[in-house]
Enzyme design. Structure first.
Site, PDB file in Angstrom:
ATOM      1  N   ASP A 157    -107.797   6.371 -31.304  1.00  0.00           N
ATOM      2  CA  ASP A 157    -109.108   6.927 -31.670  1.00  0.00           C
ATOM      3  C   ASP A 157    -109.516   8.170 -30.889  1.00  0.00           C
ATOM      4  N   CYS A 214    -102.535   6.469 -55.561  1.00  0.00           N
ATOM      5  CA  CYS A 214    -103.878   6.180 -56.087  1.00  0.00           C
ATOM      6  C   CYS A 214    -103.904   6.343 -57.610  1.00  0.00           C
ATOM      7  N   CYS A 217    -106.931   5.834 -60.408  1.00  0.00           N
ATOM      8  CA  CYS A 217    -107.958   4.890 -59.930  1.00  0.00           C
ATOM      9  C   CYS A 217    -109.085   5.621 -59.190  1.00  0.00           C
ATOM     10  N   CYS A 220    -112.839   2.964 -55.408  1.00  0.00           N
ATOM     11  CA  CYS A 220    -113.559   3.097 -54.133  1.00  0.00           C
ATOM     12  C   CYS A 220    -114.751   4.044 -54.284  1.00  0.00           C
ATOM     13  N   CYS A 224    -118.709   2.747 -53.732  1.00  0.00           N
ATOM     14  CA  CYS A 224    -119.424   3.114 -52.494  1.00  0.00           C
ATOM     15  C   CYS A 224    -120.930   3.164 -52.765  1.00  0.00           C
ATOM     16  N   CYS A 243    -122.035   7.503 -44.846  1.00  0.00           N
ATOM     17  CA  CYS A 243    -121.194   6.295 -44.796  1.00  0.00           C
ATOM     18  C   CYS A 243    -121.883   5.191 -43.976  1.00  0.00           C
ATOM     19  N   CYS A 270    -118.430  -1.105 -42.518  1.00  0.00           N
ATOM     20  CA  CYS A 270    -118.460  -1.371 -43.959  1.00  0.00           C
ATOM     21  C   CYS A 270    -117.014  -1.452 -44.446  1.00  0.00           C
ATOM     22  N   CYS A 273    -115.143   0.013 -49.652  1.00  0.00           N
ATOM     23  CA  CYS A 273    -114.152   0.854 -50.341  1.00  0.00           C
ATOM     24  C   CYS A 273    -112.720   0.385 -50.089  1.00  0.00           C
ATOM     25  N   CYS A 277    -110.043  -1.955 -53.214  1.00  0.00           N
ATOM     26  CA  CYS A 277    -108.787  -1.228 -53.443  1.00  0.00           C
ATOM     27  C   CYS A 277    -107.685  -2.176 -53.923  1.00  0.00           C
TER      28      CYS A 277
HETATM   29  C1  B12 Z   1    -114.922   9.703 -36.918  1.00  0.00           C
HETATM   30  C2  B12 Z   1    -114.249   8.485 -37.476  1.00  0.00           C
HETATM   31  C3  B12 Z   1    -114.958   7.735 -38.402  1.00  0.00           C
HETATM   32  C4  B12 Z   1    -116.229   8.242 -39.058  1.00  0.00           C
HETATM   33  C5  B12 Z   1    -115.847   9.268 -40.140  1.00  0.00           C
HETATM   34  C6  B12 Z   1    -114.717   8.793 -41.075  1.00  0.00           C
HETATM   35  C7  B12 Z   1    -114.018   9.888 -41.873  1.00  0.00           C
HETATM   36  N1  B12 Z   1    -113.534   9.531 -43.047  1.00  0.00           N
HETATM   37  O1  B12 Z   1    -113.902  11.010 -41.428  1.00  0.00           O
HETATM   38  C8  B12 Z   1    -116.864   6.920 -39.588  1.00  0.00           C
HETATM   39  C9  B12 Z   1    -117.790   6.359 -38.519  1.00  0.00           C
HETATM   40  C10 B12 Z   1    -117.640   7.036 -40.891  1.00  0.00           C
HETATM   41  C11 B12 Z   1    -115.632   6.039 -39.689  1.00  0.00           C
HETATM   42  C12 B12 Z   1    -115.545   4.940 -40.522  1.00  0.00           C
HETATM   43  C13 B12 Z   1    -114.448   4.091 -40.560  1.00  0.00           C
HETATM   44  N2  B12 Z   1    -113.366   4.152 -39.777  1.00  0.00           N
HETATM   45 CO1  B12 Z   1    -112.992   5.617 -38.561  1.00  0.00          CO
HETATM   46  N3  B12 Z   1    -112.410   7.009 -37.412  1.00  0.00           N
HETATM   47  C14 B12 Z   1    -112.958   8.117 -37.061  1.00  0.00           C
HETATM   48  C15 B12 Z   1    -112.014   8.905 -36.136  1.00  0.00           C
HETATM   49  C16 B12 Z   1    -112.416   8.659 -34.682  1.00  0.00           C
HETATM   50  C17 B12 Z   1    -111.947  10.406 -36.428  1.00  0.00           C
HETATM   51  C18 B12 Z   1    -111.769  10.725 -37.929  1.00  0.00           C
HETATM   52  C19 B12 Z   1    -111.957  12.188 -38.226  1.00  0.00           C
HETATM   53  O2  B12 Z   1    -111.536  13.040 -37.470  1.00  0.00           O
HETATM   54  N4  B12 Z   1    -112.593  12.468 -39.357  1.00  0.00           N
HETATM   55  C20 B12 Z   1    -112.738  13.816 -39.818  1.00  0.00           C
HETATM   56  C21 B12 Z   1    -112.042  13.900 -41.146  1.00  0.00           C
HETATM   57  C22 B12 Z   1    -112.131  15.291 -41.754  1.00  0.00           C
HETATM   58  O3  B12 Z   1    -110.702  13.655 -40.815  1.00  0.00           O
HETATM   59  P1  B12 Z   1    -109.859  12.554 -41.571  1.00  0.00           P
HETATM   60  O4  B12 Z   1    -110.679  11.478 -42.131  1.00  0.00           O
HETATM   61  O5  B12 Z   1    -108.748  12.144 -40.684  1.00  0.00           O
HETATM   62  O6  B12 Z   1    -109.460  13.499 -42.774  1.00  0.00           O
HETATM   63  C23 B12 Z   1    -108.264  14.210 -42.858  1.00  0.00           C
HETATM   64  C24 B12 Z   1    -107.517  13.665 -44.011  1.00  0.00           C
HETATM   65  O7  B12 Z   1    -108.452  13.217 -45.000  1.00  0.00           O
HETATM   66  C25 B12 Z   1    -106.749  14.841 -44.424  1.00  0.00           C
HETATM   67  N5  B12 Z   1    -106.423  14.939 -45.826  1.00  0.00           N
HETATM   68  C26 B12 Z   1    -107.184  14.993 -46.910  1.00  0.00           C
HETATM   69  N6  B12 Z   1    -106.425  15.144 -48.000  1.00  0.00           N
HETATM   70  C27 B12 Z   1    -105.157  15.199 -47.563  1.00  0.00           C
HETATM   71  C28 B12 Z   1    -103.971  15.333 -48.237  1.00  0.00           C
HETATM   72  C29 B12 Z   1    -102.775  15.333 -47.489  1.00  0.00           C
HETATM   73  C30 B12 Z   1    -101.512  15.490 -48.218  1.00  0.00           C
HETATM   74  C31 B12 Z   1    -102.779  15.216 -46.073  1.00  0.00           C
HETATM   75  C32 B12 Z   1    -101.511  15.214 -45.284  1.00  0.00           C
HETATM   76  C33 B12 Z   1    -103.997  15.053 -45.413  1.00  0.00           C
HETATM   77  C34 B12 Z   1    -105.143  15.057 -46.179  1.00  0.00           C
HETATM   78  O8  B12 Z   1    -107.497  15.988 -44.100  1.00  0.00           O
HETATM   79  C35 B12 Z   1    -108.551  15.648 -43.268  1.00  0.00           C
HETATM   80  C36 B12 Z   1    -108.594  16.687 -42.156  1.00  0.00           C
HETATM   81  O9  B12 Z   1    -107.307  16.955 -41.703  1.00  0.00           O
HETATM   82  C37 B12 Z   1    -110.632   8.228 -36.487  1.00  0.00           C
HETATM   83  C38 B12 Z   1    -109.604   8.222 -35.341  1.00  0.00           C
HETATM   84  C39 B12 Z   1    -108.940   9.585 -35.179  1.00  0.00           C
HETATM   85  N7  B12 Z   1    -108.874  10.050 -33.981  1.00  0.00           N
HETATM   86  O10 B12 Z   1    -108.487  10.185 -36.148  1.00  0.00           O
HETATM   87  C40 B12 Z   1    -111.072   6.798 -36.915  1.00  0.00           C
HETATM   88  C41 B12 Z   1    -110.298   6.116 -38.034  1.00  0.00           C
HETATM   89  C42 B12 Z   1    -110.088   7.117 -39.133  1.00  0.00           C
HETATM   90  N8  B12 Z   1    -111.218   5.085 -38.487  1.00  0.00           N
HETATM   91  C43 B12 Z   1    -110.662   3.976 -38.843  1.00  0.00           C
HETATM   92  C44 B12 Z   1    -111.338   2.853 -39.407  1.00  0.00           C
HETATM   93  C45 B12 Z   1    -110.601   1.531 -39.421  1.00  0.00           C
HETATM   94  C46 B12 Z   1    -112.617   3.002 -39.925  1.00  0.00           C
HETATM   95  C47 B12 Z   1    -113.386   1.998 -40.816  1.00  0.00           C
HETATM   96  C48 B12 Z   1    -112.514   1.178 -41.752  1.00  0.00           C
HETATM   97  C49 B12 Z   1    -114.216   1.056 -39.927  1.00  0.00           C
HETATM   98  C50 B12 Z   1    -115.175   0.157 -40.720  1.00  0.00           C
HETATM   99  N9  B12 Z   1    -114.699  -0.860 -41.410  1.00  0.00           N
HETATM  100  O11 B12 Z   1    -116.357   0.338 -40.683  1.00  0.00           O
HETATM  101  C51 B12 Z   1    -114.335   2.964 -41.561  1.00  0.00           C
HETATM  102  C52 B12 Z   1    -113.636   3.478 -42.825  1.00  0.00           C
HETATM  103  C53 B12 Z   1    -114.455   4.375 -43.640  1.00  0.00           C
HETATM  104  C54 B12 Z   1    -113.572   5.233 -44.539  1.00  0.00           C
HETATM  105  N10 B12 Z   1    -113.588   4.990 -45.830  1.00  0.00           N
HETATM  106  O12 B12 Z   1    -112.899   6.127 -44.006  1.00  0.00           O
HETATM  107  C55 B12 Z   1    -109.152   4.058 -38.681  1.00  0.00           C
HETATM  108  C56 B12 Z   1    -108.529   4.267 -40.067  1.00  0.00           C
HETATM  109  C57 B12 Z   1    -107.286   3.451 -40.343  1.00  0.00           C
HETATM  110  C58 B12 Z   1    -106.794   3.678 -41.764  1.00  0.00           C
HETATM  111  N11 B12 Z   1    -106.138   2.671 -42.323  1.00  0.00           N
HETATM  112  O13 B12 Z   1    -106.978   4.716 -42.325  1.00  0.00           O
HETATM  113  C59 B12 Z   1    -109.013   5.280 -37.681  1.00  0.00           C
HETATM  114  C60 B12 Z   1    -107.738   6.092 -37.843  1.00  0.00           C
HETATM  115  C61 B12 Z   1    -109.120   4.673 -36.263  1.00  0.00           C
HETATM  116  C62 B12 Z   1    -107.829   4.008 -35.798  1.00  0.00           C
HETATM  117  N12 B12 Z   1    -107.372   4.358 -34.614  1.00  0.00           N
HETATM  118  O14 B12 Z   1    -107.255   3.179 -36.453  1.00  0.00           O
HETATM  119  N13 B12 Z   1    -114.626   6.499 -38.891  1.00  0.00           N
HETATM  120  S1  SF4 Z   2    -109.474   2.085 -54.670  1.00  0.00           S
HETATM  121 FE1  SF4 Z   2    -107.568   2.388 -53.521  1.00  0.00          FE
HETATM  122  S2  SF4 Z   2    -106.055   3.000 -55.075  1.00  0.00           S
HETATM  123 FE2  SF4 Z   2    -108.095   3.233 -56.001  1.00  0.00          FE
HETATM  124  S3  SF4 Z   2    -108.583   5.405 -55.600  1.00  0.00           S
HETATM  125 FE3  SF4 Z   2    -109.494   4.217 -53.961  1.00  0.00          FE
HETATM  126  S4  SF4 Z   2    -107.967   4.270 -52.342  1.00  0.00           S
HETATM  127 FE4  SF4 Z   2    -106.924   4.886 -54.214  1.00  0.00          FE
HETATM  128  S1  SF4 Z   3    -117.047   2.457 -45.722  1.00  0.00           S
HETATM  129 FE1  SF4 Z   3    -118.689   1.824 -47.185  1.00  0.00          FE
HETATM  130  S2  SF4 Z   3    -120.214   3.456 -47.131  1.00  0.00           S
HETATM  131 FE2  SF4 Z   3    -118.355   4.253 -46.129  1.00  0.00          FE
HETATM  132  S3  SF4 Z   3    -117.253   5.286 -47.764  1.00  0.00           S
HETATM  133 FE3  SF4 Z   3    -116.495   3.193 -47.755  1.00  0.00          FE
HETATM  134  S4  SF4 Z   3    -117.806   2.068 -49.216  1.00  0.00           S
HETATM  135 FE4  SF4 Z   3    -118.813   4.010 -48.752  1.00  0.00          FE
END
Ligand code: B12
Ligand code: SF4
Ligand code: SF4
Length: 378
Positions: A157, A214, A217, A220, A224, A243, A270, A273, A277
């Protein structure tokens, strides 16, 4: 030192021996165009304000460049990243299934606890950061023994990198429309950890990115409740400020009023989503893993959470992810979930909080009590 395919396979095998379910290795630089695209996606996301109050994500270096945009800004020696994942799925209901009335929801990743009952009858929590870091350090130790000259850093993280981006490029899974890493067999109940290393990978030895499955589909996005998933073209992303995971865990102070009703019964994180899936339908349950679920945290009764005093909260959530919100923010979330429950029996508690001296809890409870008074009797 340049690693071959055999070296990469050895690393992946050692990661699995240390308790990880999946692992992959990827070069830091990758293709220049791919790297620039990733950095641009992140910069655009920050510029759009999607990070909300998560200031650590916005940190910039002396040249004004986002530190997390390129990990070589903090570790110029970095050549490759070992991405490891642990399955934390439990044999327990999903948040979208019918639940006992008056139950809240704590996200699945936060159910973990240490095995064995403590002397006072409570099960101490275990934070996945600590558990995964221990496992990463075991791999790191073997790596350093085999390649004594190498530099390494382990992160869960907190590292200056986008873990999901590297996980996708390392073949651990694809980035779904819910923005989570999904693996064809394991689903998305995966937590990630990384080892950044100075060891270079032969171009032909890099892991192959996982194919996007995906398809058409959009479950998610449709499910949401706060419309937080906002893909732009091919980029899958979310507005974190909408979120529920952000609102319940990261957001300090009051939660914007228009997002309170859609929060439903979620009091910490939460899972919606991921629960909808299709790739999680047959996701394996982690048996005997390092993150066993504590049953009392599945569908927890809101009045049970409300009644936890400081010492009880600490006993239950010490060293668990819930420590992050502390009791104060959890109660704010519980108040909102009570307001969304339709359960008139919560009015007494809400009225007590509404008259209390914590302004955020009082305002949230007052809003919740109004919701209940406006809603038909249950
Ligand atoms: C900040 C953060 C959050 C924030 C913002 C989430 C977000 N989507 O950005 C909040 C608090 C909302 C959050 C929620 C959750 N989080 Co969080 N979070 C983080 C953290 C610390 C940073 C993420 C970040 O930098 N976000 C900024 C966005 C822009 O970056 P990103 O999501 O990684 O997006 C990149 C990709 O989408 C990519 N991308 C998009 N399209 C494409 C296409 C291709 C081909 C490629 C290669 C890349 C790509 O580009 C983006 C920028 O490079 C990471 C740990 C880390 N250091 O990475 C954990 C992390 C993402 N979280 C995690 C988890 C488990 C959760 C939750 C499930 C917890 C929960 N149950 O409440 C939820 C899931 C919500 C969701 N649907 O994502 C896990 C995800 C594991 C997984 N299977 O993906 C991580 C990796 C932590 C870990 N060490 O395991 N989180
Ligand atoms: S529910 Fe799962 S398979 Fe469907 S679009 Fe979302 S991430 Fe992809
Ligand atoms: S974690 Fe919950 S609020 Fe966040 S994107 Fe997924 S369904 Fe939406």
């Amino acid at each position: 030192m340049v690693l071959s395919v055999t070296d990469r396979k050895w690393i992946e095998q050692r990661a699995c021996a240390a308790g990880f379910d999946l692992a992959g290795v990827v070069t830091v630089s990758g293709a220049a165009a791919e790297h620039a695209a990733s950095e641009q996606r992140f910069a655009d996301w920050i510029a759009a304000g999607h990070a909300g109050e998560m200031e650590y994500l916005k940190r910039a270096d002396a040249d004004g460049q986002l530190v997390r945009g390129d990990l070589r800004r903090s570790m110029p020696w970095a050549q490759s990243v070992i991405v490891c994942a642990v399955n934390y799925n439990a044999d327990a209901p999903r948040s979208i299934e019918p639940a006992p009335s008056g139950a809240g929801w704590i996200a699945r990743y936060a159910w973990s606890g240490k095995t064995g009952e403590a002397a006072n009858g409570s099960y101490p929590g275990s934070d996945y950061h600590d558990v995964l870091l221990d496992q990463l350090r075991a791999v790191e130790a073997e790596l350093r023994e085999r390649y004594p000259q190498c530099e390494t850093r382990c992160y869960v993280d907190t590292g200056p990198l986008l873990e999901r981006d590297y996980a996708a490029r390392a073949g651990v899974g694809w980035i779904g429309r819910n923005t989570c890493i999904i693996h064809q067999q394991q689903g998305s109940w995966l937590l990630l950890g990384v080892i950044v290393t100075s060891l270079a990978l032969e171009a032909s030895a890099a892991s192959v990115p996982a194919a996007d499955r995906c398809g058409s589909c959009t479950r998610c996005i449709d499910a949401c409740p706060t419309d937080a998933l906002a893909p732009i073209g091919g980029t899958r992303q979310m507005d974190a400020t909408r979120c529920i995971a952000y609102l319940t865990i990261e957001k300090k102070g009051s939660i914007p009023e228009e997002l309170r009703a859609p929060m439903g019964r979620q009091v910490f994180g939460c899972d919606i989503c991921q629960d909808v899936c299709p790739w999680n339908r047959r996701a394996p349950v982690s048996v005997g893993g390092a993150l066993p679920a504590r049953r009392e945290l599945v569908n927890p009764a809101l009045d049970w959470l409300a009644a936890l005093d400081g010492p009880a909260f600490n006993r239950l959530f010490r060293q668990s992810p819930l420590e992050r919100t502390r009791r104060k923010r959890l109660l704010r979330n519980v108040a909102i979930a009570m307001g969304n429950s339709g359960e008139q029996r919560f009015l007494a508690q809400l009225d007590v909080w509404a008259a209390g001296d914590d302004p955020v809890l009082a305002e949230s409870a007052s809003w919740a009590a109004t919701q209940l008074r406006l809603s038909p009797d249950k």
